[in-house]
Design an enzyme around this catalytic site. Structure first.
Site, PDB file in Angstrom:
ATOM      1  N   THR A 177     -13.058  28.616   5.947  1.00 11.67           N
ATOM      2  CA  THR A 177     -13.460  30.122   5.221  1.00 11.67           C
ATOM      3  C   THR A 177     -14.708  30.011   4.174  1.00 11.67           C
ATOM      4  O   THR A 177     -15.890  30.880   4.492  1.00 11.67           O
ATOM      5  CB  THR A 177     -12.439  30.499   4.608  1.00 11.67           C
ATOM      6  OG1 THR A 177     -11.117  30.657   5.139  1.00 11.67           O
ATOM      7  CG2 THR A 177     -12.643  32.078   4.264  1.00 11.67           C
ATOM      8  N   TYR A 228     -16.115  28.751   9.623  1.00 13.10           N
ATOM      9  CA  TYR A 228     -15.523  29.970  10.400  1.00 13.10           C
ATOM     10  C   TYR A 228     -16.450  31.097  10.891  1.00 13.10           C
ATOM     11  O   TYR A 228     -16.162  31.750  11.758  1.00 13.10           O
ATOM     12  CB  TYR A 228     -14.548  30.961   9.426  1.00 13.10           C
ATOM     13  CG  TYR A 228     -13.229  30.351   8.967  1.00 13.10           C
ATOM     14  CD1 TYR A 228     -12.890  29.172   9.650  1.00 13.10           C
ATOM     15  CD2 TYR A 228     -12.226  31.234   8.446  1.00 13.10           C
ATOM     16  CE1 TYR A 228     -11.610  28.870   9.155  1.00 13.10           C
ATOM     17  CE2 TYR A 228     -11.122  30.841   8.136  1.00 13.10           C
ATOM     18  CZ  TYR A 228     -10.636  29.418   8.611  1.00 13.10           C
ATOM     19  OH  TYR A 228      -9.195  29.068   8.413  1.00 13.10           O
ATOM     20  N   ASP A 259      -4.895  19.566   9.986  1.00 15.80           N
ATOM     21  CA  ASP A 259      -5.359  20.441   8.962  1.00 15.80           C
ATOM     22  C   ASP A 259      -5.346  20.090   7.561  1.00 15.80           C
ATOM     23  O   ASP A 259      -5.192  20.766   6.425  1.00 15.80           O
ATOM     24  CB  ASP A 259      -4.896  21.852   8.977  1.00 15.80           C
ATOM     25  CG  ASP A 259      -5.655  23.080   8.935  1.00 15.80           C
ATOM     26  OD1 ASP A 259      -6.964  22.686   8.867  1.00 15.80           O
ATOM     27  OD2 ASP A 259      -5.202  24.106   8.490  1.00 15.80           O
TER      28      ASP A 259
END
Length: 401
Positions: free
Chosen positions: A102, A133, A288
């Site tokens: 992000t 992103y 992740d």
């Protein structure tokens, strides 16, 4: 002088089953895999490891890690911490691909690349994706194709976001241009050039990727969507994506809240996808690691935040095999050969003569980690780290095994 390691009598999975073999490592490469290997030159400095009652497997390839942390969805205090070397090695990860998410403002590509070089110096193999992103993608050279051609460690683009309230809401034309630039850069540089795609819980699911391919010369294999186990609807869409020829990725880091609210645990997703007839080489799992795991209410407001763990990758393998009876070679493929292939890492993910000497010894009974060898050097022995990151404290870096 190059280090020579001889592993005797291990049950070898390459990830396909090879049976009981001896494996010889010379320097950073696999030199031989055979029965009853004997080295006649006794003057050589050789380390012999007993592989009996152990499984010898390729080092794990974690295709999605936030080396330098991520997050910030709840403000500056919620930016997650950086990954340390033993976060990877004590999880069996010998190759990791770093990404931005992000935040591409306080987390930068220069910082990501520097961290990749640091982790490589400390002992594991590292690569990066350019971008984050948002589309248009932030790059180091000002151009996706140039980044792929001119920067050795950059092998793809991502993770760009679709079907998510945090995405830049890209158009189909924008997604196509990113994929085209990645493909050309990958071809010219001899790299995978894939586009890693963060997929949120939005109603469009994977449709933007199908739309990008339709009416163009692109194929679904150009895209590598992740978080496909986020919910049942996305999981089903992922199966359709795989049936159409694509590769899908399941995320092993999760929260109790997400599981209780419809996320399909990665090991369960892998088991169900295999039962649905999807090829093991089209299914991967990634951690992740060090990402933020935000929890939102129906109004899109942040109500909780946890941090992804690289260690979840090994835990998912154990769950898949020991609890869900997934074939060991198939489960292993999802974190070794399959991600290595989609990423274009030809020397990773398999135990084959001439490939990189990245391998693990797992205890046969519970698949716990015993030994980690990366680029021909032992980083974990008897379940404990023997090599540490520059700023790590050794006494805090051990695991069972």
């Amino acid at each position: 002088m190059e280090q020579i390691i001889l592993i005797k009598g291990a049950n070898v999975f390459a990830p396909n089953t090879l049976g009981i073999k001896d494996v010889l490592i010379a320097g950073c490469r696999i030199a031989a895999i055979s029965d009853n290997l004997v080295l006649n030159n006794t003057n050589l400095p050789i380390t012999v490891l007993d592989g009996s009652d152990k499984l010898l497997v390729p080092g794990f390839v974690d295709s999605l890690v936030h080396y330098i942390g991520g997050g910030g969805e709840g403000g500056f205090a919620t930016r997650t911490p950086e990954m340390q070397l033993t976060d990877a090695t004590l999880a069996g990860v010998t190759t990791a691909i770093g990404v931005l998410g992000t935040d591409a403002t306080t987390r930068t590509l220069t910082n990501l690349l520097a961290k990749a070089h640091a982790l490589e110096t400390e002992g594991i193999s590292t690569y990066c994706h350019t971008g984050s992103y948002e589309i248009p993608c932030r790059t180091l050279t000002g151009n996706i194709t140039d980044d792929l051609i001119l920067i050795d460690k950059i092998i793809g683009v991502g993770e760009i976001a679709i079907s998510d309230h945090r995405s830049s809401q890209p158009t189909i034309a924008e997604i196509r241009k990113v994929a085209a630039a990645a493909r050309v850069g990958g071809m010219l540089a001899g790299k995978g050039g894939i586009v890693s795609v963060h997929v949120g819980s939005g109603a469009s699911l994977l449709q933007p990727l199908f739309d990008a391919v339709n009416g163009s010369e692109l194929t679904l294999k150009q895209f590598y969507p992740t978080h496909i186990n986020r919910n049942e609807a996305l999981f089903q869409a992922g199966l359709d994506f795989a049936r159409a020829g694509g590769v899908i990725d399941f995320t092993t880091s999760t929260t109790d809240y997400d599981i209780q609210h419809g996320e399909v645990a990665a090991a369960v997703a892998l088991s169900r996808a295999l039962q649905a007839g999807i090829s093991p080489m089209q299914l991967t799992m990634s951690s992740d690691g060090n990402a933020s795991l935000p929890v939102y209410n129906v109004q899109g407001e942040l109500i909780g935040l946890e941090v992804g763990k690289v260690s979840s990758l090994l835990a998912a393998l154990q769950t898949a095999v020991l609890d869900l009876n997934v074939n060991f070679a198939d489960a292993l493929t999802s974190i070794t050969a399959a991600p290595a292939q989609v990423l274009g890492l030809k020397h990773k993910g398999q135990l084959t003569v001439g490939k990189d000497a990245d391998m693990l010894l797992l205890n046969r009974q519970d698949l716990s980690l015993h030994t980690v060898i990366a680029k021909g050097k032992t980083l974990v022995s008897n379940g404990k780290a023997t090599v540490f990151g520059t700023f790590e404290k050794p006494q805090h870096c051990a695991t069972g095994g």
